[in-house]
Design a protein around this motif. Structure first.
Motif, PDB file in Angstrom:
ATOM      1  N   LEU A 155      -8.681  10.046  -4.110  1.00 48.13           N
ATOM      2  CA  LEU A 155      -7.445   9.739  -4.336  1.00 48.13           C
ATOM      3  C   LEU A 155      -7.356   8.541  -5.436  1.00 48.13           C
ATOM      4  O   LEU A 155      -6.460   8.856  -6.543  1.00 48.13           O
ATOM      5  N   SER A 204      -1.194  -0.329  -4.187  1.00 44.84           N
ATOM      6  CA  SER A 204      -1.889   0.676  -3.497  1.00 44.84           C
ATOM      7  C   SER A 204      -3.074   0.935  -3.526  1.00 44.84           C
ATOM      8  O   SER A 204      -4.004   1.507  -3.013  1.00 44.84           O
ATOM      9  N   GLY A 207       4.418   2.969  -4.014  1.00 46.61           N
ATOM     10  CA  GLY A 207       3.606   3.079  -5.095  1.00 46.61           C
ATOM     11  C   GLY A 207       4.034   4.398  -6.009  1.00 46.61           C
ATOM     12  O   GLY A 207       5.116   4.579  -5.898  1.00 46.61           O
ATOM     13  N   LEU A 208       2.898   4.844  -6.484  1.00 40.50           N
ATOM     14  CA  LEU A 208       3.238   6.162  -7.261  1.00 40.50           C
ATOM     15  C   LEU A 208       3.716   7.246  -6.320  1.00 40.50           C
ATOM     16  O   LEU A 208       4.384   8.158  -6.945  1.00 40.50           O
ATOM     17  N   GLY A 209       3.516   7.225  -5.230  1.00 37.58           N
ATOM     18  CA  GLY A 209       4.009   8.419  -4.141  1.00 37.58           C
ATOM     19  C   GLY A 209       5.508   8.312  -4.403  1.00 37.58           C
ATOM     20  O   GLY A 209       5.837   9.615  -4.570  1.00 37.58           O
ATOM     21  N   SER A 243      -5.441  -1.257  -1.752  1.00 36.37           N
ATOM     22  CA  SER A 243      -5.746  -0.688  -0.443  1.00 36.37           C
ATOM     23  C   SER A 243      -6.612   0.393  -0.291  1.00 36.37           C
ATOM     24  O   SER A 243      -7.782   0.640   0.734  1.00 36.37           O
ATOM     25  N   MET A 244      -6.709   1.481  -1.221  1.00 39.43           N
ATOM     26  CA  MET A 244      -7.767   2.410  -1.364  1.00 39.43           C
ATOM     27  C   MET A 244      -9.148   2.015  -1.421  1.00 39.43           C
ATOM     28  O   MET A 244     -10.088   2.379  -0.875  1.00 39.43           O
ATOM     29  N   VAL A 292      -5.570   8.297   6.405  1.00 38.52           N
ATOM     30  CA  VAL A 292      -6.836   7.773   5.608  1.00 38.52           C
ATOM     31  C   VAL A 292      -7.444   6.582   6.201  1.00 38.52           C
ATOM     32  O   VAL A 292      -8.168   6.063   5.614  1.00 38.52           O
ATOM     33  N   MET A 343      -5.383  14.567   3.551  1.00 38.55           N
ATOM     34  CA  MET A 343      -4.349  13.594   4.547  1.00 38.55           C
ATOM     35  C   MET A 343      -3.748  14.208   5.694  1.00 38.55           C
ATOM     36  O   MET A 343      -4.013  13.747   6.778  1.00 38.55           O
ATOM     37  N   PHE A 385       1.346  11.151   2.172  1.00 42.88           N
ATOM     38  CA  PHE A 385       1.122  10.147   1.071  1.00 42.88           C
ATOM     39  C   PHE A 385       1.795   8.843   0.641  1.00 42.88           C
ATOM     40  O   PHE A 385       1.305   7.814   0.410  1.00 42.88           O
ATOM     41  N   THR A 386       3.193   8.928   0.738  1.00 40.94           N
ATOM     42  CA  THR A 386       4.018   7.761   0.531  1.00 40.94           C
ATOM     43  C   THR A 386       3.709   6.684   1.477  1.00 40.94           C
ATOM     44  O   THR A 386       3.930   5.331   1.360  1.00 40.94           O
ATOM     45  N   TYR A 423      -5.188   8.748  -9.084  1.00 40.67           N
ATOM     46  CA  TYR A 423      -4.344   7.437  -9.129  1.00 40.67           C
ATOM     47  C   TYR A 423      -4.364   6.861 -10.181  1.00 40.67           C
ATOM     48  O   TYR A 423      -3.443   6.277 -10.812  1.00 40.67           O
ATOM     49  N   SER A 440       0.766   5.977   3.178  1.00 38.05           N
ATOM     50  CA  SER A 440      -0.677   5.939   3.196  1.00 38.05           C
ATOM     51  C   SER A 440      -1.004   6.212   4.604  1.00 38.05           C
ATOM     52  O   SER A 440      -1.967   5.417   5.130  1.00 38.05           O
ATOM     53  N   SER A 482       0.702  -1.518  -0.018  1.00 37.53           N
ATOM     54  CA  SER A 482      -0.116   0.035   0.045  1.00 37.53           C
ATOM     55  C   SER A 482       0.977   1.064  -0.136  1.00 37.53           C
ATOM     56  O   SER A 482       0.498   2.219  -0.696  1.00 37.53           O
ATOM     57  N   ALA A 483       1.780   1.154   0.783  1.00 43.89           N
ATOM     58  CA  ALA A 483       2.629   2.389   0.942  1.00 43.89           C
ATOM     59  C   ALA A 483       3.561   2.674  -0.238  1.00 43.89           C
ATOM     60  O   ALA A 483       3.659   3.761  -0.968  1.00 43.89           O
TER      61      ALA A 483
HETATM   62  N1  PHE Z   1       1.069   5.315  -0.360  1.00 47.39           N
HETATM   63  C1  PHE Z   1       0.726   5.216  -1.471  1.00 47.39           C
HETATM   64  C2  PHE Z   1       1.743   5.472  -2.755  1.00 47.39           C
HETATM   65  O1  PHE Z   1       2.619   6.156  -2.386  1.00 47.39           O
HETATM   66  C3  PHE Z   1      -0.630   6.015  -1.946  1.00 47.39           C
HETATM   67  C4  PHE Z   1      -1.679   5.868  -0.896  1.00 47.39           C
HETATM   68  C5  PHE Z   1      -1.925   6.742   0.082  1.00 47.39           C
HETATM   69  C6  PHE Z   1      -2.154   4.617  -0.565  1.00 47.39           C
HETATM   70  C7  PHE Z   1      -3.242   6.474   0.890  1.00 47.39           C
HETATM   71  C8  PHE Z   1      -3.263   4.320   0.229  1.00 47.39           C
HETATM   72  C9  PHE Z   1      -3.797   5.282   0.841  1.00 47.39           C
HETATM   73  O2  PHE Z   1       1.439   5.358  -4.029  1.00 47.39           O
END
Ligand code: PHE
Length: 446
Positions: A99, A318, A23-25, A321-322, A230, A386, A224-225, A103, A227, A20-21
Motif C-alpha cells: 500500500l 495515513s 487521507g488519499l482514500g 500508520s502504514m 490491515v 484488504m 480503504f478509507t 500511496y 484503514s 490514519s483513516a
Molecule cells: N485510510 C487511508 C486513506 O484513506 C489509507 C490506509 C489504508 C491507511 C490502510 C492505513 C491502512 O488514505
C-alpha cells in the motif's frame, strides 16, 4: 517507545486513528473510483458498506488491540495462543508495505503540485493546460521518483521517532483546517455554472450501473478509507488507555470520513461537469480538476497552496500508520530497533514503489489484465488483500474472543447498550463474513 506507552492525551488516539483513516482514500481515490463507476449508485453502495461492514470492523480491530495491548502480530498471539492467527497481522504488514509503495507515488504528486504552486508555476493556466502540465510532470521519471522519495523520507523520520511525538501534535490544527478549506472549496464548486449536473451525478443513484465489479470496488473503498483489514487500527488502539470509549471513537471516525468523502465529491464533480472534463479519467482526476476550481477564486493560488499543504499532511498521517504497523511489530517496543527498522523497511518500500511511480510515464505500456503496475498494486491491496484481512478479522473475533469479554471491553468508558452491542456482534459474526465472501464469489464467477 514501548508497546505499553499510551497516547498522551484523551483526544490523541482519536486524532491519530482519524489521521490514519482520512487521507488519499477519501479525497483522491473516492472521486475517481466513483467517477469510473457511475457516481450515485457507487456512492450509496460505498456508504452502505461503510456502515454495515466498515464501522463494525473498525470496532473489532479496536477491541483486539485494546484487549491484547500489543503490536499487530503479537496481539493475535496474545489472544489466541499457539495458533496461526498471527498470520492475520503478518498479512496486514505485507498489505501495508504494498500500500505505501504506491500511496507514496500520489503523496509525491501532492509535493510536486505544492512546490509548483508556491513558486508561481500554476497561475493563470486553462483547465486543459493544467491537465497537460500534470501529465508531463508525473511522466518525468526522475522527478516523480524524487518526490516519492521525499514523501517516504518524511514518513521514515516521523515513525523512527516514535508514535506520540511524531503524529499527535500537528493533527490538532491541521485536520480542522483541512475541513474548513474543504468547505470553502465546496462552496466555490457548487456555485460554478452547470454545477447541478455534478450534484446529480454524485447523489442520484442509477442502479443499472452497478456490476459485481462495482460492488467489490465499493466494498474495497470502504475498507480503504477506514484503514480496516490491515490491523493498523489494532496497533493504534493498543496504545490506548482503558478508560476511553471505543464505540464513540469508532463512530466519530466513520462520521468524519463519510463527511470528507461527501465534501470531496461535492468539490470535484460539480467542477468536472462545469468544465466539461471526464469523470472517469482515473487517478489523475483530482489533480486535473482542483487547480481549475481554485483558479476561479480570489486569491486562488494561495488557497490552493494551503489546501495542498493540508492534503499532504492528511496523506502523511495515513502513511505514518502504514509504516508504524510494520515497524512496531518488528521492533516490539525496542527504541533502537524502531529506528533501524523504520529506515530498512521505509527504504525497501521506496524501492518497491519505483515501478508504480514510473507507471505514468516510461512504464506506462507495461500492463497485465489491462492494468498498469500502479493500478495492479492498488487493485490487489484494495480489492483482494484488504477484504481478505477484513474477512479473517471478522472470523477471528467471534471465534477467539469471548462474547462477554468483548462486551466488557467495549463498555469501558462508554454507555454502550447491550442491544447495540448485540447488533454489532451479529454484524461481525454473520453479516461481515457472509457479505465479504458473497461479493468475492460474485466477482470470481461473474
Ligand atoms: N485510510 C487511508 C486513506 O484513506 C489509507 C490506509 C489504508 C491507511 C490502510 C492505513 C491502512 O488514505
Amino acid at each position: 517507545m514501548s508497546q505499553q506507552e499510551q497516547w498522551s492525551s484523551k483526544i490523541g488516539f482519536i486524532l491519530a486513528a482519524a489521521g490514519s483513516a482520512i487521507g488519499l482514500g477519501a479525497i483522491w481515490k473516492f472521486p475517481y473510483i466513483a467517477g469510473e463507476n457511475g457516481g450515485g449508485a457507487f456512492f450509496i453502495t460505498f456508504i452502505a458498506f461503510t456502515i454495515l461492514l466498515g464501522l463494525p470492523l473498525l470496532l473489532a480491530e479496536f477491541s483486539i488491540g485494546r484487549t491484547a495491548q500489543n503490536n499487530a502480530v503479537d496481539s493475535y498471539r496474545t489472544i489466541a495462543k499457539g495458533t496461526k492467527w498471527h498470520y492475520v497481522g503478518i498479512l496486514g504488514m505485507v498489505t501495508s508495505f504494498i500500500l505505501l509503495s504506491f500511496y507514496s507515488v500520489v503523496g509525491g504528486w501532492i509535493v510536486i503540485y505544492l512546490l509548483k504552486t508556491v513558486t508561481g508555476g500554476m497561475s493563470g493556466l486553462s483547465s486543459a493546460q493544467y491537465g497537460e502540465v500534470f501529465g508531463q510532470t508525473i511522466s518525468n521519471p526522475l522527478l516523480s521518483i524524487s518526490v516519492q522519495f521525499l514523501f517516504i523520507l518524511i514518513t521514515i523520520l516521523v515513525v523512527s521517532r516514535g508514535v506520540q511525538k511524531g503524529i499527535e501534535k500537528a493533527s490538532r490544527i491541521m485536520m480542522p483546517a483541512l475541513f474548513v478549506l474543504f468547505l470553502i472549496l465546496v462552496v466555490r464548486s457548487l456555485t460554478l455554472e452547470g454545477a447541478g449536473e455534478g450534484i446529480v451525478f454524485l447523489l442520484q443513484p442509477d442502479f443499472s450501473k452497478i456490476t459485481s465489479q462495482t460492488v467489490l470496488e465499493a466494498m474495497g473503498q470502504s475498507f480503504f478509507t477506514l484503514s480496516v483489514g490491515v490491523s493498523v487500527m489494532v496497533t493504534y488502539s493498543s496504545y490506548l488507555p482503558k478508560n476511553q470509549s471505543l464505540p464513540k471513537a469508532a463512530s466519530s471516525i466513520v462520521g468524519i470520513n463519510i463527511l470528507i468523502v461527501l465534501l470531496a465529491g461535492l468539490a470535484i464533480f460539480p467542477a468536472v461537469f462545469s468544465f466539461g472534463l471526464e469523470p472517469g479519467s482515473g487517478p489523475v482526476l483530482l489533480f486535473n480538476v482542483l487547480p481549475t476550481v481554485f483558479s476561479q477564486m480570489p486569491l486562488g493560488m494561495g488557497f490552493f497552496a494551503a489546501f495542498l499543504l493540508l492534503f499532504l499532511f492528511a496523506a502523511l498521517t495515513s502513511a505514518f500508520s502504514m509504516l508504524e504497523i510494520i515497524v512496531s511489530a518488528l521492533s516490539k517496543g525496542n527504541e533502537r530497533l524502531r529506528q533501524k527498522y523504520a529506515w530498512i523497511i521505509g527504504l525497501s518500500i521506496f524501492i518497491t514503489g519505483i515501478p508504480s511511480a514510473l507507471s505514468f510515464g516510461v512504464l506506462g505500456d507495461v500492463t497485465l489484465w489491462d492494468k498498469t503496475i500502479f493500478d495492479l498494486a492498488d487493485y490487489a491491496v484494495s480489492n483482494i488483500l484488504m477484504p481478505t484481512g477484513a474477512l479473517l478479522i471478522s472470523i477471528f473475533v467471534p471465534l477467539k474472543m469471548k462474547k462477554s469479554d468483548l462486551y466488557e471491553e467495549l463498555k469501558r468508558g462508554s454507555t454502550l447498550k447491550k442491544a447495540v452491542f448485540n447488533v454489532w456482534y451479529s454484524l461481525i459474526r454473520y453479516v461481515a463474513p457472509i457479505l465479504i465472501i458473497a461479493v468475492m464469489i460474485d466477482v470470481i464467477t461473474g
